[in-house]
Design a protein around this motif. Structure first.
Motif, PDB file in Angstrom:
ATOM      1  N   THR A 194     -45.262  13.166  34.823  1.00  0.00           N
ATOM      2  CA  THR A 194     -46.116  13.054  33.649  1.00  0.00           C
ATOM      3  C   THR A 194     -46.199  14.437  33.022  1.00  0.00           C
ATOM      4  OG1 THR A 194     -47.419  11.245  34.573  1.00  0.00           O
ATOM      5  CG2 THR A 194     -48.439  12.524  32.805  1.00  0.00           C
ATOM      6  N   TYR A 195     -45.984  14.513  31.720  1.00  0.00           N
ATOM      7  CA  TYR A 195     -45.973  15.775  30.987  1.00  0.00           C
ATOM      8  C   TYR A 195     -47.282  15.915  30.224  1.00  0.00           C
ATOM      9  CZ  TYR A 195     -40.971  15.281  31.852  1.00  0.00           C
ATOM     10  OH  TYR A 195     -39.754  15.118  32.457  1.00  0.00           O
ATOM     11  N   LEU A 196     -47.959  17.044  30.391  1.00  0.00           N
ATOM     12  CA  LEU A 196     -49.209  17.292  29.683  1.00  0.00           C
ATOM     13  C   LEU A 196     -49.107  18.604  28.926  1.00  0.00           C
ATOM     14  CD1 LEU A 196     -52.778  16.790  31.062  1.00  0.00           C
ATOM     15  CD2 LEU A 196     -52.225  18.715  29.601  1.00  0.00           C
ATOM     16  N   ASP A 197     -49.388  18.548  27.634  1.00  0.00           N
ATOM     17  CA  ASP A 197     -49.392  19.747  26.802  1.00  0.00           C
ATOM     18  C   ASP A 197     -50.176  19.419  25.534  1.00  0.00           C
ATOM     19  OD1 ASP A 197     -47.338  22.436  26.946  1.00  0.00           O
ATOM     20  OD2 ASP A 197     -48.376  22.078  25.046  1.00  0.00           O
ATOM     21  N   LYS A 198     -50.629  20.450  24.838  1.00  0.00           N
ATOM     22  CA  LYS A 198     -51.317  20.210  23.568  1.00  0.00           C
ATOM     23  C   LYS A 198     -50.366  20.259  22.378  1.00  0.00           C
ATOM     24  CE  LYS A 198     -52.836  24.937  22.568  1.00  0.00           C
ATOM     25  NZ  LYS A 198     -53.996  25.794  22.347  1.00  0.00           N
ATOM     26  N   ASN A 199     -49.147  20.711  22.594  1.00  0.00           N
ATOM     27  CA  ASN A 199     -48.172  20.871  21.515  1.00  0.00           C
ATOM     28  C   ASN A 199     -47.381  19.576  21.327  1.00  0.00           C
ATOM     29  OD1 ASN A 199     -45.837  21.436  20.006  1.00  0.00           O
ATOM     30  ND2 ASN A 199     -45.833  23.575  20.668  1.00  0.00           N
ATOM     31  N   ASN A 200     -47.717  18.822  20.269  1.00  0.00           N
ATOM     32  CA  ASN A 200     -47.048  17.532  20.073  1.00  0.00           C
ATOM     33  C   ASN A 200     -45.574  17.681  19.727  1.00  0.00           C
ATOM     34  OD1 ASN A 200     -47.375  18.388  17.441  1.00  0.00           O
ATOM     35  ND2 ASN A 200     -48.347  16.513  16.724  1.00  0.00           N
ATOM     36  N   GLU A 201     -45.167  18.796  19.126  1.00  0.00           N
ATOM     37  CA  GLU A 201     -43.745  19.008  18.831  1.00  0.00           C
ATOM     38  C   GLU A 201     -42.952  19.186  20.114  1.00  0.00           C
ATOM     39  OE1 GLU A 201     -43.028  22.046  15.914  1.00  0.00           O
ATOM     40  OE2 GLU A 201     -44.586  21.242  14.597  1.00  0.00           O
ATOM     41  N   ALA A 202     -43.496  19.946  21.054  1.00  0.00           N
ATOM     42  CA  ALA A 202     -42.824  20.128  22.345  1.00  0.00           C
ATOM     43  C   ALA A 202     -42.732  18.793  23.082  1.00  0.00           C
ATOM     44  CB  ALA A 202     -43.561  21.158  23.191  1.00  0.00           C
ATOM     45  N   LEU A 203     -43.810  18.026  23.056  1.00  0.00           N
ATOM     46  CA  LEU A 203     -43.807  16.725  23.720  1.00  0.00           C
ATOM     47  C   LEU A 203     -42.800  15.776  23.074  1.00  0.00           C
ATOM     48  CD1 LEU A 203     -47.643  16.333  24.306  1.00  0.00           C
ATOM     49  CD2 LEU A 203     -45.892  16.817  26.037  1.00  0.00           C
ATOM     50  N   ALA A 204     -42.678  15.829  21.756  1.00  0.00           N
ATOM     51  CA  ALA A 204     -41.695  14.999  21.051  1.00  0.00           C
ATOM     52  C   ALA A 204     -40.280  15.357  21.489  1.00  0.00           C
ATOM     53  CB  ALA A 204     -41.852  15.149  19.542  1.00  0.00           C
ATOM     54  N   GLY A 205     -40.040  16.646  21.741  1.00  0.00           N
ATOM     55  CA  GLY A 205     -38.730  17.072  22.232  1.00  0.00           C
ATOM     56  C   GLY A 205     -38.425  16.505  23.612  1.00  0.00           C
ATOM     57  N   ILE A 206     -39.451  16.382  24.445  1.00  0.00           N
ATOM     58  CA  ILE A 206     -39.260  15.775  25.773  1.00  0.00           C
ATOM     59  C   ILE A 206     -38.911  14.300  25.620  1.00  0.00           C
ATOM     60  CG2 ILE A 206     -40.445  15.137  27.916  1.00  0.00           C
ATOM     61  CD1 ILE A 206     -42.089  17.781  27.539  1.00  0.00           C
ATOM     62  N   VAL A 207     -39.618  13.615  24.736  1.00  0.00           N
ATOM     63  CA  VAL A 207     -39.357  12.188  24.515  1.00  0.00           C
ATOM     64  C   VAL A 207     -37.946  11.974  23.966  1.00  0.00           C
ATOM     65  CG1 VAL A 207     -40.066  10.153  23.174  1.00  0.00           C
ATOM     66  CG2 VAL A 207     -41.786  11.593  24.278  1.00  0.00           C
ATOM     67  N   GLU A 208     -37.464  12.904  23.142  1.00  0.00           N
ATOM     68  CA  GLU A 208     -36.084  12.807  22.635  1.00  0.00           C
ATOM     69  C   GLU A 208     -35.089  12.838  23.790  1.00  0.00           C
ATOM     70  OE1 GLU A 208     -35.061  15.698  19.659  1.00  0.00           O
ATOM     71  OE2 GLU A 208     -36.772  15.130  18.402  1.00  0.00           O
ATOM     72  N   LYS A 209     -35.378  13.643  24.806  1.00  0.00           N
ATOM     73  CA  LYS A 209     -34.483  13.760  25.961  1.00  0.00           C
ATOM     74  C   LYS A 209     -34.663  12.615  26.942  1.00  0.00           C
ATOM     75  CE  LYS A 209     -34.456  18.718  25.504  1.00  0.00           C
ATOM     76  NZ  LYS A 209     -35.399  19.788  25.567  1.00  0.00           N
ATOM     77  N   ASN A 210     -35.873  12.049  26.992  1.00  0.00           N
ATOM     78  CA  ASN A 210     -36.166  10.948  27.905  1.00  0.00           C
ATOM     79  C   ASN A 210     -37.146   9.999  27.206  1.00  0.00           C
ATOM     80  OD1 ASN A 210     -37.043   9.187  29.845  1.00  0.00           O
ATOM     81  ND2 ASN A 210     -37.853  10.728  31.219  1.00  0.00           N
ATOM     82  N   HIS A 211     -36.617   8.935  26.659  1.00  0.00           N
ATOM     83  CA  HIS A 211     -37.438   7.997  25.878  1.00  0.00           C
ATOM     84  C   HIS A 211     -38.534   7.334  26.708  1.00  0.00           C
ATOM     85  CE1 HIS A 211     -34.885   8.551  22.434  1.00  0.00           C
ATOM     86  NE2 HIS A 211     -33.821   8.223  23.141  1.00  0.00           N
TER      87      HIS A 211
END
Length: 171
Positions: free
Chosen positions: A49-66
């Protein structure tokens, strides 16, 4: 010569964590940034589970793993996100320090859970950023902060062009 800090290469400290984990362990990558460490752990077969306040960084994670499990949350606000108790087999924290959160990390670990922490020491201010003492550990601060955990590893050294402390504690 140590590897240069790279946003795609996981921390070497994780290689020491993997043998301590059960195959289906659930790991929280706290203040995950681009997710380099969590994505590597997922590639090793763990649930992250990934936790961060930066939604752009989190979006990059989702791009790599939907299928990535994402929590967008601010841990430092006046009403910070509350970690669930006894929820994780391991919590990893890299290059982030918010002291009010420290004891909550222990409570979020399952019995036998593992805390992996790597961040800057006070010596870092002599060579670069961060310089704010709120973001820098004092000598031996991690084992002193977590006396309820069994210290598996603790070291402070100059590593990848930074002064850091590395810690693995077992609940």
């Amino acid at each position: 010569m140590p590897l240069q800090h790279n946003s795609t290469i996981p921390s070497e400290l994780l290689r020491q964590l993997v043998p301590l984990l059960a195959p289906n362990s659930h790991i929280l990558d706290l203040a995950c940034g681009s997710g380099r460490n969590g994505l590597w752990l997922e590639s090793q077969g763990f649930s992250v589970t990934y936790l961060d306040k930066n939604n752009e960084a989190l979006a990059g994670i989702v791009e790599k793993n939907h299928q990535a499990k994402i929590i967008e949350a601010d841990l430092e606000s006046n009403t910070p996100y509350q970690l669930a108790e006894s929820a994780y087999d391991a919590i990893i924290v890299f290059r982030y320090l918010h002291r009010p959160l420290m004891q909550k990390l222990v409570k979020a670990l399952k019995p036998g859970g593992i805390l992996v922490y790597e961040t800057f020491t006070h010596q870092q201010a002599t060579i670069g950023r961060p310089k704010n003492p709120n973001f820098l550990l004092q000598d031996n601060e991690l084992p002193r902060t977590f006396p309820m955990l069994t210290t598996h590893l603790h070291q402070q050294h100059f590593y990848q062009q930074a002064y850091i402390a590395q810690y693995i504690g077992i609940n």
